[in-house]
Design an enzyme around this catalytic site. Structure first.
Site, PDB file in Angstrom:
ATOM      1  N   ARG A  73      18.666  53.786  70.393  1.00 21.74           N
ATOM      2  CA  ARG A  73      17.988  52.536  70.775  1.00 21.74           C
ATOM      3  C   ARG A  73      16.637  52.460  70.078  1.00 21.74           C
ATOM      4  O   ARG A  73      16.193  51.405  69.638  1.00 21.74           O
ATOM      5  CB  ARG A  73      17.821  52.428  72.303  1.00 21.74           C
ATOM      6  CG  ARG A  73      16.883  51.280  72.705  1.00 21.74           C
ATOM      7  CD  ARG A  73      17.009  50.816  74.143  1.00 21.74           C
ATOM      8  NE  ARG A  73      17.146  51.888  75.097  1.00 21.74           N
ATOM      9  CZ  ARG A  73      16.154  52.681  75.527  1.00 21.74           C
ATOM     10  NH1 ARG A  73      14.939  52.514  75.085  1.00 21.74           N
ATOM     11  NH2 ARG A  73      16.399  53.639  76.401  1.00 21.74           N
ATOM     12  N   TYR A 120      15.815  24.704  66.119  1.00 22.45           N
ATOM     13  CA  TYR A 120      17.176  25.109  66.516  1.00 22.45           C
ATOM     14  C   TYR A 120      17.388  24.937  68.030  1.00 22.45           C
ATOM     15  O   TYR A 120      16.516  25.298  68.830  1.00 22.45           O
ATOM     16  CB  TYR A 120      17.359  26.572  66.105  1.00 22.45           C
ATOM     17  CG  TYR A 120      18.717  27.137  66.419  1.00 22.45           C
ATOM     18  CD1 TYR A 120      19.838  26.738  65.697  1.00 22.45           C
ATOM     19  CD2 TYR A 120      18.877  28.087  67.415  1.00 22.45           C
ATOM     20  CE1 TYR A 120      21.088  27.259  65.986  1.00 22.45           C
ATOM     21  CE2 TYR A 120      20.129  28.627  67.703  1.00 22.45           C
ATOM     22  CZ  TYR A 120      21.230  28.206  66.981  1.00 22.45           C
ATOM     23  OH  TYR A 120      22.455  28.729  67.277  1.00 22.45           O
ATOM     24  N   ASP A 168      11.051  30.556  61.562  1.00 22.56           N
ATOM     25  CA  ASP A 168      12.497  30.755  61.541  1.00 22.56           C
ATOM     26  C   ASP A 168      12.947  30.452  60.113  1.00 22.56           C
ATOM     27  O   ASP A 168      12.996  29.298  59.692  1.00 22.56           O
ATOM     28  CB  ASP A 168      13.170  29.815  62.553  1.00 22.56           C
ATOM     29  CG  ASP A 168      14.690  30.019  62.631  1.00 22.56           C
ATOM     30  OD1 ASP A 168      15.267  30.551  61.667  1.00 22.56           O
ATOM     31  OD2 ASP A 168      15.289  29.621  63.645  1.00 22.56           O
ATOM     32  N   LYS A 183      23.778  34.290  59.290  1.00 23.01           N
ATOM     33  CA  LYS A 183      23.928  33.242  58.289  1.00 23.01           C
ATOM     34  C   LYS A 183      23.863  33.843  56.879  1.00 23.01           C
ATOM     35  O   LYS A 183      24.770  34.553  56.506  1.00 23.01           O
ATOM     36  CB  LYS A 183      22.867  32.162  58.504  1.00 23.01           C
ATOM     37  CG  LYS A 183      22.680  31.767  59.997  1.00 23.01           C
ATOM     38  CD  LYS A 183      23.870  31.057  60.619  1.00 23.01           C
ATOM     39  CE  LYS A 183      23.819  30.991  62.141  1.00 23.01           C
ATOM     40  NZ  LYS A 183      22.643  30.368  62.724  1.00 23.01           N
TER      41      LYS A 183
END
Ligand SMILES: *Cc1c(COP(=O)(O)O)cnc(C)c1O
Length: 382
Positions: free
Chosen positions: A49, A101, A174, A199
């Site tokens: 982690r 978004y 972003d 993406k």
């Protein structure tokens, strides 16, 4: 663009050395834990982690790609946004680009407001004076998205970041649509870059992931603390896949963007098309900013068909290569119907107010031969 060209960084960026066998690509290290030599003696990794060899290789490569010093790879793009929002104190005021978004909007409206008392204001960041006037004592973050979806409005990233810095307000961009290939917000003054690597970084429609990247070592420490505390990390498998995708970012983006420019010009000249939104077109109101800020007009084109919803349905049915699907950024060309997909939660009137009509379509232009894509569109428009 930095000391190394982006094509080279995409292949060799960061620290991808395999310390075990000098493998040419970083192996998938699935270990949850790493053996210590003795009490108090730690190796490079302790618990996955916190850090993991595969994720580390990918994160250091991503950081270099975006001209940052630190990246954290998250389970999704939204997890990266949530991480950035966790930097804020309770009752902070955040200014968000209008048309950001939908998931970002939902995170602020349906989560952060309730859990952290976040005050959120949506402003067009191109009205810089109004944005500056909106800054208050508790303004902590300006959330930039450029280009926006689906109308591909740009934000002058350098101008907004310079203004924000003056007021001690953090900025996060972003950069999902443009990718580092088109623009590097940290070089333009942004404190952070958020990516949905689902993406263009992954690039093959086969992995969900995200990243938060910064060029500021102090911010890096805070982000790393939150990442370790919250734990919304990318798995070693996903880190491997995304890094594999990233290696071909340069050649893919070049083709995506070249094809998109040709298609935008083709659509603009077509009698059955009402309007085309593409920053690479001279008709785009921010074409000059595009030339200043981006390497190309980008890989996404939006347009409005002449007709009604039935015309759109007929168009979608006739397309062979452009497939109707959520998301974007894969090698295959995709179609998105904003009114029923990304903007489905808005009323028709709300949508039309921001310029999204029932006949608006967004194309994520793939890397196929552009001649085939044009004949696909020609057939569907006919
Ligand atoms: C897809 C997307 C996101 C969210 O990313 P996920 O990987 O789906 O969580 C955020 N911003 C933009 C611009 C996107 O396209």
């Amino acid at each position: 663009m930095g000391d190394k060209r982006i094509a080279t960084i995409a292949v060799h960026g960061g620290d991808q050395v395999d310390k075990g066998h000098n493998a040419i690509i970083p192996p998938i290290a699935t270990a949850s834990s790493f053996i210590q030599e003795n009490i108090g003696e730690y190796g490079e990794h302790r618990y996955s982690r916190v850090s993991n060899p595969t994720r580390y290789a990918y994160e250091t490569a991503l950081a270099e790609l975006e001209a940052g010093v630190f990246a954290t790879a998250t389970a999704s793009g939204m997890a990266a946004t949530a991480l950035a929002v966790e930097l804020l104190d309770q009752n902070s005021h955040v200014i968000v680009m209008t048309g950001a978004y939908g998931g970002t909007f939902r995170l602020f409206e349906q989560l952060s407001k309730r859990t952290s008392g976040t005050e959120v204001e949506y402003l067009n960041l191109n009205k810089l004076e109004a944005v500056e006037a909106a800054i208050k004592e508790n303004t902590a973050l300006i959330w930039i998205e450029s280009p926006t979806n689906p109308l591909l409005e740009l934000v002058d990233i350098a101008a907004v970041c310079e203004m924000a810095k003056k007021h001690g307000v953090l900025t996060c961009v972003d950069n999902t649509f443009a990718s580092a290939w088109n623009q590097r917000p940290i070089e333009l003054g942004a404190d952070m870059v958020m990516l949905s690597t689902s993406k263009y970084i992954g690039g093959h429609s086969d992995v969900i992931g995200g990243a938060l990247i910064t060029g500021d070592p102090e911010l890096a420490k805070r982000i790393n603390f939150i990442k370790t505390t919250v734990g919304a990390i990318a798995s070693p498998f996903d880190a491997y896949l995304a890094l594999r995708g990233m290696k071909t970012l340069d050649v893919r983006m070049q083709r995506h963007c070249e094809n998109a420019q040709i298609i935008a010009e083709y659509l603009e000249a077509h009698p059955n098309v009402v309007e085309v939104h593409y920053p690479g077109l001279k008709s785009h109101p921010q074409h000059a900013l595009c030339k200043k800020q981006m390497r190309s007009g980008g890989p996404v084109v939006s347009f409005r068909l002449k007709g009604d919803l039935d015309t759109v349905k007929e168009f979608v049915r006739k397309c062979k290569y452009f497939v109707l699907a959520e998301s974007l950024g894969g090698v295959e060309s995709m179609l998105n119907h904003s009114a029923t997909m990304s903007h489905a939660s808005m009323t028709k009137e709300e949508r039309e107010n921001i310029g999204v009509y029932d006949t608006t379509l967004r194309l994520s232009v793939g890397i196929e031969a552009v001649e085939d894509l044009i004949s696909d569109l020609e057939n569907a428009l006919g």
